[in-house]
Scaffold this motif. Structure first.
Motif, PDB file in Angstrom:
ATOM      1  N   ALA A 214      -8.645  -0.304  -1.805  1.00  0.00           N
ATOM      2  CA  ALA A 214      -7.738  -1.162  -0.765  1.00  0.00           C
ATOM      3  C   ALA A 214      -6.887  -2.152  -2.089  1.00  0.00           C
ATOM      4  N   CYS A 215      -4.840  -2.309  -1.253  1.00  0.00           N
ATOM      5  CA  CYS A 215      -4.731  -3.162  -1.320  1.00  0.00           C
ATOM      6  C   CYS A 215      -5.262  -4.292  -1.174  1.00  0.00           C
ATOM      7  N   GLY A 216      -4.777  -5.055  -2.488  1.00  0.00           N
ATOM      8  CA  GLY A 216      -5.071  -6.657  -2.295  1.00  0.00           C
ATOM      9  C   GLY A 216      -4.394  -7.395  -1.101  1.00  0.00           C
ATOM     10  N   ARG A 217      -3.359  -7.214  -1.027  1.00  0.00           N
ATOM     11  CA  ARG A 217      -1.897  -7.660  -0.152  1.00  0.00           C
ATOM     12  C   ARG A 217      -2.314  -7.292   1.143  1.00  0.00           C
ATOM     13  N   CYS A 218      -2.172  -6.314   1.464  1.00  0.00           N
ATOM     14  CA  CYS A 218      -2.418  -5.330   3.515  1.00  0.00           C
ATOM     15  C   CYS A 218      -3.308  -4.520   3.613  1.00  0.00           C
ATOM     16  N   ARG A 219      -4.377  -4.604   2.605  1.00  0.00           N
ATOM     17  CA  ARG A 219      -5.880  -3.859   3.125  1.00  0.00           C
ATOM     18  C   ARG A 219      -5.701  -2.258   3.383  1.00  0.00           C
ATOM     19  N   THR A 220      -4.128  -1.061   2.988  1.00  0.00           N
ATOM     20  CA  THR A 220      -4.371  -0.065   2.864  1.00  0.00           C
ATOM     21  C   THR A 220      -5.301   0.552   1.762  1.00  0.00           C
ATOM     22  N   LEU A 221      -5.252   1.595   1.766  1.00  0.00           N
ATOM     23  CA  LEU A 221      -5.830   2.061   0.183  1.00  0.00           C
ATOM     24  C   LEU A 221      -4.534   2.429  -0.491  1.00  0.00           C
ATOM     25  N   VAL A 231      -0.565   2.775  -7.047  1.00  0.00           N
ATOM     26  CA  VAL A 231       0.783   1.587  -6.618  1.00  0.00           C
ATOM     27  C   VAL A 231       0.544   1.902  -5.093  1.00  0.00           C
ATOM     28  N   CYS A 232       0.546   0.886  -3.991  1.00  0.00           N
ATOM     29  CA  CYS A 232       0.428   0.948  -2.688  1.00  0.00           C
ATOM     30  C   CYS A 232       1.704   1.374  -2.096  1.00  0.00           C
ATOM     31  N   GLU A 233       1.414   2.010  -0.288  1.00  0.00           N
ATOM     32  CA  GLU A 233       2.477   2.962  -0.126  1.00  0.00           C
ATOM     33  C   GLU A 233       3.149   2.051   0.839  1.00  0.00           C
ATOM     34  N   THR A 236       7.340  -2.485   0.603  1.00  0.00           N
ATOM     35  CA  THR A 236       6.510  -4.255   0.528  1.00  0.00           C
ATOM     36  C   THR A 236       6.246  -4.808  -0.220  1.00  0.00           C
ATOM     37  N   CYS A 237       5.063  -3.697  -0.884  1.00  0.00           N
ATOM     38  CA  CYS A 237       3.875  -4.843  -1.433  1.00  0.00           C
ATOM     39  C   CYS A 237       4.252  -4.230  -2.918  1.00  0.00           C
ATOM     40  N   PRO A 238       4.737  -3.514  -3.490  1.00  0.00           N
ATOM     41  CA  PRO A 238       5.503  -3.329  -4.839  1.00  0.00           C
ATOM     42  C   PRO A 238       6.116  -3.858  -5.175  1.00  0.00           C
TER      43      PRO A 238
END
Ligand SMILES: [Zn+2]
Length: 407
Positions: A214-221, A231-233, A236-238
């Motif tokens: 999971a992304c450490g910022r938004c919790r999506t995979l 990479v996060c989908e 805003t995270c990248p």
């Protein structure tokens, strides 16, 4: 004060098709069909094993591109894989066939080059079609959840449901099974939840470790990239820097599998839901009374402004100002309001300085003139000024501009 219908109707708790007002430019239908085909292909359980015959939207898109290229006296795509490659390699405004101008952000692609997953704009285009199959599935389950809560007169359960979608986009099978027993009344919603959380596809899997991260910022995979990275989908995270690894989920069946909220809801409910929660907190600091997702999700926030006016507010995070503009429709149910705002994240206005103009240009739907497009920060600024204009404004209790986009 505008008076929406008193009787609750089956509402659309997330963004709706943008078909009305869609400009009939050359290539619009073809591009929309291609986006729909890409979404269909992304939902194939084992990517890379496309089976013949193709699903109807995929075959129709291929036929449409082949015909267009032949009419151009140019080589058509030889196969669906080649068409997919075009969608990853060429920006939408530079695809090798005519596409409408001003619809997609400059240099945006239907498919992400790194992950080969549909981009946000791809879903926006697909949703604007007449048969957005995957999106309709999500909308129906959301409507079912709202209806079940309404029938049992349980606004608290609906609030818990929306918070779940915002804060927990990924669940293990065990966690999903135990949700109904967590004391929040979610057992009422067992059926819609089974439609909204689906097993994670293999495209997220690290085949070496047999894990999903999971992304450490938004919790999506996170998505594995073609270069071995992650990479996060959520765009805003990248933008916030190097990827942050969060919780790891084991692919093997120890925890009953791994499930994630379906993509349309991750994009149109979970992600803006984070921003709506933050916006509520920021407005409260200026004396506004805020209710999130009133009347079982009729709209995003009902706000009693510092000067006592009622606002209906929805956070809208669309990369295409044109498609967002084409979908303008003020809420027709839920608490009455004096003003209606669609609040856009700062990043959209920064990336596209013509965003507001393009929104207005394409905003020809019913009620579009009464709808005010603002930046999220601008809306907080309005509350700030209203508070300051009061005879005894008092002192705000926090910084007016905390960072958007994080839990
Ligand atoms: Zn993220």
């Amino acid at each position: 004060m505008r008076q929406p219908r008193d009787t609750p109707i089956r509402t659309a708790p997330f963004d709706h098709p943008a078909t009305p007002g869609w400009p009939e430019q050359q290539g619009a239908l073809l591009l929309r069909g291609l986006a729909t085909a890409i979404v269909h292909l992304s939902e194939v359980p084992n990517p890379g094993t496309f089976a013949l015959p193709y699903a109807a939207p995929v075959q129709q898109a291929l036929d449409g591109v082949v015909l267009t290229r032949l009419l151009m006296k140019a080589d058509p795509p030889e196969s669906v894989p080649q068409l997919v490659e075009w969608c990853a390699r060429f920006p939408i405004d530079n695809l090798p066939f005519p596409t409408p101008t001003g619809i997609a952000p400059p240099d945006s692609r239907l498919l992400d080059e790194e992950t080969r997953q549909p981009n946000r704009i791809c879903y926006e285009l697909a949703l604007s079609g007449v048969d957005p199959t995957a999106q309709q599935i999500g909308r129906q389950a959301m409507e079912d959840a709202a209806e079940l809560c309404r029938e049992s007169d349980s606004p608290d359960i609906y609030q818990a449901f929306r918070e779940l979608l915002v804060t927990r986009p990924v669940l293990t099978g065990r966690e999903l099974a135990l949700l109904p027993a967590d004391g929040k009344g979610l057992e009422v919603l067992a059926a819609p939840l089974r439609a909204l959380y689906l097993p994670v596809p293999a495209s997220h899997l690290n085949r070496d470790t047999r894990t999903y991260t999971a992304c450490g910022r938004c919790r999506t995979l996170l998505h594995p990239t073609v270069h071995g990275g992650l990479v996060c989908e959520r765009d805003t995270c990248p933008a916030r820097g190097a990827v942050e690894r969060g919780r790891e989920y084991r692919a093997d069946d120890i925890d009953g599998g791994t499930y994630q909220l379906i993509r349309p809801l991750r994009q149109w409910v979970s992600e803006p839901g984070v921003l709506e929660q933050q916006l509520a907190e920021r407005l409260r600091k200026y004396g506004a009374a805020v209710q999130l997702w009133p009347s079982y999700g009729s709209y995003g926030l009902h706000v009693r402004s510092p000067q006592g006016k009622s606002w209906a507010v929805e956070v809208k995070d669309w990369s295409s100002a044109a498609l967002l503009g084409a979908s303008t429709r003020p809420p027709t149910a839920g608490p009455p309001y004096d003003r209606c705002f669609w609040a856009v994240p700062r990043v959209r206005l920064q990336q596209d300085t013509g965003y507001r103009n393009r929104f207005r240009l394409h905003g020809t739907g019913p009620g579009s003139l009464q709808l005010e497009l603002v930046g999220i920060d601008d809306l907080v600024g309005i509350a700030h000024r209203e508070r300051a204009a009061l005879p005894d404004p008092g002192a705000p209790t926090g910084h007016p501009l905390p960072v958007e986009g994080l839990f």
